[in-house]
Design a protein around this motif. Structure first.
Motif, PDB file in Angstrom:
ATOM      1  N   UNK A   1       0.877  -1.368   0.049  1.00  0.00           N
ATOM      2  CA  UNK A   1       0.075  -0.063  -0.019  1.00  0.00           C
ATOM      3  C   UNK A   1       0.832   1.119   0.132  1.00  0.00           C
ATOM      4  N   UNK A   2       1.985   1.189  -0.171  1.00  0.00           N
ATOM      5  CA  UNK A   2       3.050   2.460  -0.513  1.00  0.00           C
ATOM      6  C   UNK A   2       2.658   3.377  -1.375  1.00  0.00           C
ATOM      7  N   UNK A   3       3.942   3.936  -2.120  1.00  0.00           N
ATOM      8  CA  UNK A   3       3.413   5.177  -2.905  1.00  0.00           C
ATOM      9  C   UNK A   3       3.367   4.248  -4.306  1.00  0.00           C
ATOM     10  N   UNK A   4       2.469   4.820  -5.178  1.00  0.00           N
ATOM     11  CA  UNK A   4       2.197   4.273  -6.581  1.00  0.00           C
ATOM     12  C   UNK A   4       3.055   4.869  -7.325  1.00  0.00           C
ATOM     13  N   UNK A   5       3.350   4.392  -8.496  1.00  0.00           N
ATOM     14  CA  UNK A   5       4.381   5.175  -9.668  1.00  0.00           C
ATOM     15  C   UNK A   5       3.958   6.607  -9.859  1.00  0.00           C
ATOM     16  N   UNK A   6       2.778   6.624 -10.236  1.00  0.00           N
ATOM     17  CA  UNK A   6       2.009   7.896 -10.614  1.00  0.00           C
ATOM     18  C   UNK A   6       2.492   8.837  -9.512  1.00  0.00           C
ATOM     19  N   UNK A   7       2.403   8.537  -8.221  1.00  0.00           N
ATOM     20  CA  UNK A   7       2.505   9.297  -7.111  1.00  0.00           C
ATOM     21  C   UNK A   7       3.850   9.782  -7.339  1.00  0.00           C
ATOM     22  N   UNK A   8       4.782   9.022  -7.289  1.00  0.00           N
ATOM     23  CA  UNK A   8       6.371   9.256  -7.373  1.00  0.00           C
ATOM     24  C   UNK A   8       6.727  10.132  -8.351  1.00  0.00           C
ATOM     25  N   UNK A   9       6.299   9.952  -9.617  1.00  0.00           N
ATOM     26  CA  UNK A   9       6.180  10.812 -10.587  1.00  0.00           C
ATOM     27  C   UNK A   9       5.581  12.140 -10.407  1.00  0.00           C
ATOM     28  N   UNK A  10       4.621  12.270  -9.932  1.00  0.00           N
ATOM     29  CA  UNK A  10       3.883  13.519  -9.509  1.00  0.00           C
ATOM     30  C   UNK A  10       4.995  14.207  -8.417  1.00  0.00           C
ATOM     31  N   UNK A  11       5.455  13.505  -7.495  1.00  0.00           N
ATOM     32  CA  UNK A  11       6.122  14.065  -6.452  1.00  0.00           C
ATOM     33  C   UNK A  11       7.480  14.820  -7.248  1.00  0.00           C
ATOM     34  N   UNK A  12       8.067  13.690  -7.904  1.00  0.00           N
ATOM     35  CA  UNK A  12       9.415  14.253  -8.834  1.00  0.00           C
ATOM     36  C   UNK A  12       9.328  15.501  -9.486  1.00  0.00           C
ATOM     37  N   UNK A  13       8.150  15.696 -10.086  1.00  0.00           N
ATOM     38  CA  UNK A  13       8.073  16.889 -11.015  1.00  0.00           C
ATOM     39  C   UNK A  13       7.747  18.123 -10.052  1.00  0.00           C
ATOM     40  N   UNK A  14       6.998  17.855  -8.921  1.00  0.00           N
ATOM     41  CA  UNK A  14       6.684  18.923  -8.036  1.00  0.00           C
ATOM     42  C   UNK A  14       7.909  19.509  -7.199  1.00  0.00           C
ATOM     43  N   UNK A  15       8.600  18.472  -7.090  1.00  0.00           N
ATOM     44  CA  UNK A  15       9.815  18.676  -6.280  1.00  0.00           C
ATOM     45  C   UNK A  15      10.973  19.564  -7.186  1.00  0.00           C
ATOM     46  N   UNK A  16      10.898  19.222  -8.355  1.00  0.00           N
ATOM     47  CA  UNK A  16      11.632  19.960  -9.617  1.00  0.00           C
ATOM     48  C   UNK A  16      11.235  21.464  -9.702  1.00  0.00           C
TER      49      UNK A  16
ATOM     50  N   UNK B   1      11.388 -12.517  -3.381  1.00  0.00           N
ATOM     51  CA  UNK B   1      10.755 -11.282  -2.523  1.00  0.00           C
ATOM     52  C   UNK B   1       9.770 -10.682  -2.745  1.00  0.00           C
ATOM     53  N   UNK B   2       9.004 -10.979  -3.810  1.00  0.00           N
ATOM     54  CA  UNK B   2       7.793 -10.477  -4.121  1.00  0.00           C
ATOM     55  C   UNK B   2       7.800  -8.795  -4.630  1.00  0.00           C
ATOM     56  N   UNK B   3       8.970  -8.810  -5.649  1.00  0.00           N
ATOM     57  CA  UNK B   3       8.863  -7.222  -6.033  1.00  0.00           C
ATOM     58  C   UNK B   3       8.840  -7.198  -7.719  1.00  0.00           C
ATOM     59  N   UNK B   4       7.715  -6.315  -8.086  1.00  0.00           N
ATOM     60  CA  UNK B   4       7.221  -6.186  -9.295  1.00  0.00           C
ATOM     61  C   UNK B   4       7.949  -4.979  -9.855  1.00  0.00           C
ATOM     62  N   UNK B   5       9.303  -5.191 -10.755  1.00  0.00           N
ATOM     63  CA  UNK B   5       9.966  -4.076 -11.151  1.00  0.00           C
ATOM     64  C   UNK B   5       9.102  -3.555 -12.420  1.00  0.00           C
ATOM     65  N   UNK B   6       8.441  -4.463 -12.944  1.00  0.00           N
ATOM     66  CA  UNK B   6       8.034  -4.277 -14.402  1.00  0.00           C
ATOM     67  C   UNK B   6       6.671  -3.083 -14.303  1.00  0.00           C
ATOM     68  N   UNK B   7       5.843  -3.472 -13.398  1.00  0.00           N
ATOM     69  CA  UNK B   7       4.490  -2.726 -13.300  1.00  0.00           C
ATOM     70  C   UNK B   7       4.349  -1.916 -11.987  1.00  0.00           C
ATOM     71  N   UNK B   8       5.501  -1.948 -11.209  1.00  0.00           N
ATOM     72  CA  UNK B   8       5.505  -0.945 -10.010  1.00  0.00           C
ATOM     73  C   UNK B   8       4.149  -0.622  -9.452  1.00  0.00           C
ATOM     74  N   UNK B   9       3.670  -1.866  -8.676  1.00  0.00           N
ATOM     75  CA  UNK B   9       2.419  -1.470  -8.072  1.00  0.00           C
ATOM     76  C   UNK B   9       2.624  -0.847  -6.959  1.00  0.00           C
ATOM     77  N   UNK B  10       1.719  -0.441  -5.969  1.00  0.00           N
ATOM     78  CA  UNK B  10       1.937   0.390  -4.961  1.00  0.00           C
ATOM     79  C   UNK B  10       3.417  -0.180  -3.991  1.00  0.00           C
ATOM     80  N   UNK B  11       4.319   0.963  -3.941  1.00  0.00           N
ATOM     81  CA  UNK B  11       5.360   0.226  -3.011  1.00  0.00           C
ATOM     82  C   UNK B  11       6.396  -0.779  -3.923  1.00  0.00           C
ATOM     83  N   UNK B  12       5.793  -1.168  -5.085  1.00  0.00           N
ATOM     84  CA  UNK B  12       6.619  -2.150  -5.824  1.00  0.00           C
ATOM     85  C   UNK B  12       6.234  -3.612  -5.406  1.00  0.00           C
ATOM     86  N   UNK B  13       5.480  -3.602  -4.159  1.00  0.00           N
ATOM     87  CA  UNK B  13       5.290  -5.081  -3.570  1.00  0.00           C
ATOM     88  C   UNK B  13       3.695  -5.384  -3.688  1.00  0.00           C
ATOM     89  N   UNK B  14       2.960  -4.450  -3.651  1.00  0.00           N
ATOM     90  CA  UNK B  14       1.500  -4.728  -3.408  1.00  0.00           C
ATOM     91  C   UNK B  14       1.013  -5.645  -4.190  1.00  0.00           C
TER      92      UNK B  14
END
Ligand code: NAP
Ligand code: SF4
Length: 679
Positions: free
Chosen positions: A229-244, A539-552
Motif C-alpha cells: 500500500x505504499x506510493x504508486x508510480x504515478x505518485x512518485x512521478x507527481x512528487x518528482x515533478x513537483x520537487x523540481x 521477495x515479491x517485487x514487481x519491477x515491471x509494473x511497479x504496483x504501490x510500493x513495488x510489492x502490493x
C-alpha cells in the motif's frame, strides 16, 4: 584529475549544475557513523571525509543531522550558529583536501522513528519498528517542522557546506506524509496526494528561498518504498515533478523504508538491483537523479550510468570499505579495491546497536586518526602462518608498512573460512575479498608459500624475527552419545561438498554457520544475488509494473526445500537472535519460507540409527534424520604457538587461533590490522 580514463568515461564525466560543477559522477552517500555525537567526533569526521575527498570522490553527503530536538534520537542537531560552527572543521578539512569536491549535509528528521517522547508525525500511527506512537502534528506544529528544516539548511550553509540533502524516504518524517497508512489526515496535508506531498514541497520551496539559487539542494525520495500500500508510480512521478518545480537541484532515489520486508542492501541483493527504477524516473524529470544500493565496483557504476539509469551514483558503504575507491578507478587499479561485501556487520549493525561505525574489511574506516599504517624504519622478517582473514590482514598491513613478510598456508589457496563463505548462495561477494588479498600479496611482494605447513624447526632455521600464528580454528565436536555415527558430518565437509547430505537433516548449532549451512542445503537453482529476476520473485517485487510500493499484491515465489531440515540450539532465545541486526531477519524469513524448522531450548540425548534424540521442554523427541550436521562452533588451533613459545621464539596469536569463541572475520581483521600497525 582529467577524464582520461577510457574505461569509465561516464563515471568520470563532470556534471555541470549551472552554478557549480560536480567533478565526476561519484557520490559518497550518507551514512550515520556515530562520530557525529562522540567527544572529539568532529575532528575524526573531518579526517574521515577529507581522506575520501583527497581520493577523487565527486561529492560527499554527511550522515543525517536532525533539524530540532523532536527529530533527535539522541543524535546530532543543527539548529544554531553554535552547532554550525562545529561543522566548520569538517567542511574546511574537505575543501582543503580537495577544493573541487562538494560536501552536502543531510537533514534527517526521523519523525515516528526518533524514539523520543516528543517525536512527531502526520498521524499518531506507531511504526512496526518504533517503541511507541508519535504525537500527531497540528497546523502550527507542521509550520514549525518546516521552519526548522529551513533553519537547519541555513545553518548548514553558514557551516560551509555546498548544499544539503533532505531525506524524504525510509519511514522518516517527510515520507510518512506521503503514504496513506501513516498519513490519516483530512486537512490540507492529507487526503489527496497533492495534499500529502504539500509538506515536502513547502520544505523545499522555503529552503530554496532561504538559501538562494547557488546552493545544492538534494531531495531523497523513496522511488520504491517496498510497502504494502505504499506510493504508486504515478505518485512518485507527481512528487518528482513537483520537487523540481519547487527548486531542488538533484533528486536522489532510495528504495525502502526501514520497516519494509524486502532486503535492499544486504549481500543477498544483486548488484545495482534497483537502478532501473531511477532510470524510469529520470525520463520524467528535468533535474539530475542519483541512484544507489549495491553499486560496489567502478564497472557496476559505469554500466548503470551508461544505460542511462542515473546521472550520479551514490556509494556509501563502498567508500567505507576503501577510501581510495575512486582514485584506484581513475588509475586503472580497480583490482586493488577493497570491495564492500554488503555484510553490514561493522557499519549498519553497529549503527543500530549504538556503536561507532567501521568496516569489516577496513577497520580504518572512521578511525583515520587512530589506526594508521606508517612506514617502518626498522624492517623485520615476519612469518605469518595461516592465510585466513586474520593472517591475510596482518600480512597485508605489515608488508605495506615495509616489513618483509612470508605467508605460509597449508592448503593450496588463501582465504581460510572465506573459502567456505563464498560458496554459500548470497555470499558471492567474498570472491572479491579474496581477489583483493591475492592482489595485495602481489602489490606488497609478500612471499606466499602455499601447500606449506610451517613448523617450529623450519621457522627457526629461516631465522624470522617474529612469527604470527593465524592458524585458525577446528570445528568443535559436541559431547553427545553416538557422535561418531556415520550419519554425523561436519559443516566443513558439507560446504565443501565432500560428504553427501540426505533428505532428512538435523543441524546441531544455529549460529552464523548453522544458518549458512541451512541456506546452502535448502537452496535450489540460481542464487538470487546473481539474478535480479530470481531475487524479485523470491521477495515479491514487481519491477515491471511497479504496483504501490513495488510489492502490493505480489506474492513471494518460494521454492520449498525438498529436504526436511531442522535447525537446533540449546539456548532458549529465539533461533537466529545472535545474527546481525540488519540482516538476521532476512535469513530467518528465507529459511522459514522454505520450510526449515527451528527449535530452541533443546537438550541433545543421543544419535543412533533412528536419528537424533533430543529433549524439548523435558519431553523426548526423535528427529528421524539421515544426516546430522555439526555446526557447534569452533575451538582455537594454537599448537604451533605453544611450541614456538617453548623454543623461546617471538610469536603472537591472532584471529581464531587467539580466540575462537564469538570470532568472526570482523574481529579477526580488526585485531590483525591493529597488531600489524603496531609492530
Ligand atoms: P557460533 O555463532 O558461536 O554458533 C555456534 C552454535 O553452536 C550456537 O548455536 C550454539 O548454540 C551451538 N553450540 C555451541 N557449543 C555447543 C556444544 N558443545 N554442543 C552443541 N551445540 C553447541 O559459531 P558459528 O556458527 O560456527 O560461527 C562462527 C563465527 O562466524 C561466529 O562469530 C559467527 O557470527 C560468524 N559467522 C557469521 C556469519 C554471518 O552471516 N554474519 C555467518 C557465518 C559465521 P547453543 O549453545 O545454544 O546450542
Ligand atoms: Fe561493506 Fe561490510 Fe564494510 Fe559495511 S562492514 S562497509 S557492509 S564490507
Amino acid at each position: 584529475m582529467q577524464n582520461d580514463n577510457m574505461k569509465y568515461p561516464k563515471l568520470l564525466e563532470p556534471l555541470d549544475l549551472g552554478f557549480t560543477t560536480i567533478k565526476n559522477r561519484s557520490i559518497m552517500g550518507s551514512m550515520h557513523t556515530g562520530l557525529e555525537e562522540m567527544d572529539g567526533g568532529f575532528e575524526r569526521m573531518a579526517a574521515y571525509f577529507a581522506e575520501r575527498a583527497a581520493n577523487n570522490i565527486g561529492m560527499i553527503i554527511t550522515g543525517g543531522i536532525a533539524p530540532n530536538a523532536e527529530a533527535s534520537a539522541g543524535g546530532a542537531i543543527m539548529s544554531s550558529e553554535e552547532e554550525a560552527a562545529k561543522h566548520r572543521l569538517v567542511t574546511d578539512a574537505v575543501h582543503e583536501a580537495a577544493p573541487d569536491v562538494k560536501i552536502c549535509m543531510q537533514i534527517l528528521h526521523p519523525g515516528p522513528l526518533a524514539n523520543n517522547r516528543a517525536m512527531v508525525a502526520p498521524s499518531a500511527v506507531r511504526s512496526r519498528i518504533a517503541r511507541h506512537a508519535p504525537n500527531e502534528l497540528d497546523k502550527a506544529g507542521i509550520r514549525k517542522q518546516i521552519d526548522d528544516h529551513v533553519n537547519c539548511a541555513l545553518m548548514a550553509q553558514k557551516a560551509g557546506y555546498d548544499g544539503v540533502e533532505i531525506i524524504g524516504s525510509a519511514g522518516y518524517l517527510i515520507s510518512t506524509f506521503l503514504v496513506r497508512k501513516t498519513n490519516l489526515r483530512d486537512d490540507d496535508y492529507g487526503g489527496s496526494f497533492e495534499n500529502m506531498m504539500r509538506f515536502a514541497i513547502e520544505i523545499v520551496e522555503k529552503t530554496r528561498a532561504a538559501v538562494g539559487e547557488d546552493f545544492i539542494l538534494i531531495f531523497r525520495i523513496a522511488a520504491m518504498d517496498m510497502l504494502d500500500g505504499g506510493m504508486s508510480w504515478e505518485e512518485i512521478v507527481t512528487l518528482g515533478k513537483a520537487l523540481e518545480k519547487a527548486g531542488v537541484t538533484i533528486i536522489s532515489t532510495h528504495f525502502t523504508w526501514h520497516e519494509s520486508a524486502v532486503p535492499t542492501i544486504a549481500t543477498m541483493v544483486p548488484r545495482a538491483a534497483f537502478t532501473s527504477v531511477t532510470g524510469r524516473l529520470r525520463k520524467e524529470v528535468g533535474v539530475p537523479v542519483i541512484t544507489s544500493n549495491r553499486i560496489n565496483m567502478p564497472d557496476v557504476a559505469e554500466a548503470v550510468l551508461a544505460r542511462g539509469d542515473a546521472d550520479l551514483v551514490s556509494m556509501a558503504r563502498p567508500l567505507l570499505a576503501d577510501s581510495e575507491f575512486m582514485r584506484k578507478a581513475v588509475e586503472g587499479r580497480e583490482d586493488e579495491i577493497n570491495t564492500c561485501i554488503a555484510c553490514n556487520q561493522a557499519c549498519l549493525d553497529h549503527t543500530f546497536m549504538g556503536k561507532l561505525t567501521t568496516c569489516l574489511v577496513n577497520p580504518r574506516a572512521c578511525h583515520e586518526t587512530i589506526l594508521n599504517y606508517e612506514p617502518v624504519t626498522d624492517a623485520k622478517r615476519i612469518a605469518v602462518v595461516g592465510a585466513g582473514p586474520a593472517g591475510l590482514a596482518y600480512a597485508t598491513v605489515a608488508a605495506q608498512r615495509g616489513h618483509a613478510v612470508t605467508l605460509f598456508e597449508a592448503s593450496s589457496e588463501i582465504g581460510g573460512q572465506f573459502n567456505l563463505a563464498k560458496t554459500i548462495p548470497g555470499k558471492e561477494e567474498f570472491y572479491e575479498t579474496l581477489r583483493y588479498f591475492n592482489r595485495m600479496i602481489e602489490v606488497h611482494e609478500i612471499d606466499l608459500c602455499l601447500d606449506t605447513r610451517a613448523d617450529v624447526a623450519g621457522l627457526k632455521a629461516e631465522g624470522f624475527d617474529h612469527v604470527i600464528v593465524s592458524t585458525g580454528i577446528k570445528p568443535r565436536t559436541p559431547d553427545i552419545e553416538g557422535i561418531d555415527h556415520e550419519k554425523v558430518v561436519s559443516y566443513i565437509d558439507v560446504i565443501k561438498g565432500v560428504r553427501p547430505v540426505g533428505k532428512k537433516v538435523a543441524i546441531i548449532g544455529a549460529g552464523g554457520i548453522g544458518f549458512d549451512v541451512s541456506e546452502l542445503i535448502s537452496h535450489a537453482g540460481v542464487s538470487g544475488a546473481l539474478d535480479r529476476d530470481v531475487f524479485a520473485a523470491e521477495w515479491g517485487v514487481d519491477f515491471e509494473n511497479h504496483p504501490r510500493g513495488g510489492v502490493t499484491g505480489v506474492e513471494p515465489k518460494v521454492v520449498k526445500s525438498d529436504r526436511e531440515i531442522t535447525l537446533l540450539q540449546r539456548k532458549d532465545s529465539r533461533v537466529g537472535a545472535g545474527l546481525g541486526k540488519t540482516t538476521g531477519w532476512t535469513h530467518r524469513m528465507t529459511l522459514t519460507r522454505r520450510g526449515v524448522g527451528m527449535m530452541n531450548g533443546v537438550e541433545y540425548v543421543k544419535i543412533d540409527d533412528d536419528g537424533l534424540h533430543i529433549l524439548q521442554g523435558g519431553q523426548p523427541v526423535l528427529l528421524e534424520a539421515d544426516t546430522i550436521i555439526i555446526c557447534a562452533g569452533q575451538d582455537p588451533l594454537r599448537e604451533l604457538h605453544d611450541d614456538l613459545q617453548k623454543e623461546g621464539m617471538s610469536s603472537e596469536l591472532v584471529g581464531g587461533a587467539f580466540e575462537a569463541m564469538e570470532l568472526d572475520a570482523k574481529a579477526a581483521i580488526n585485531q590483525a590490522s591493529y597488531m600489524a600497525a603496531a609492530i
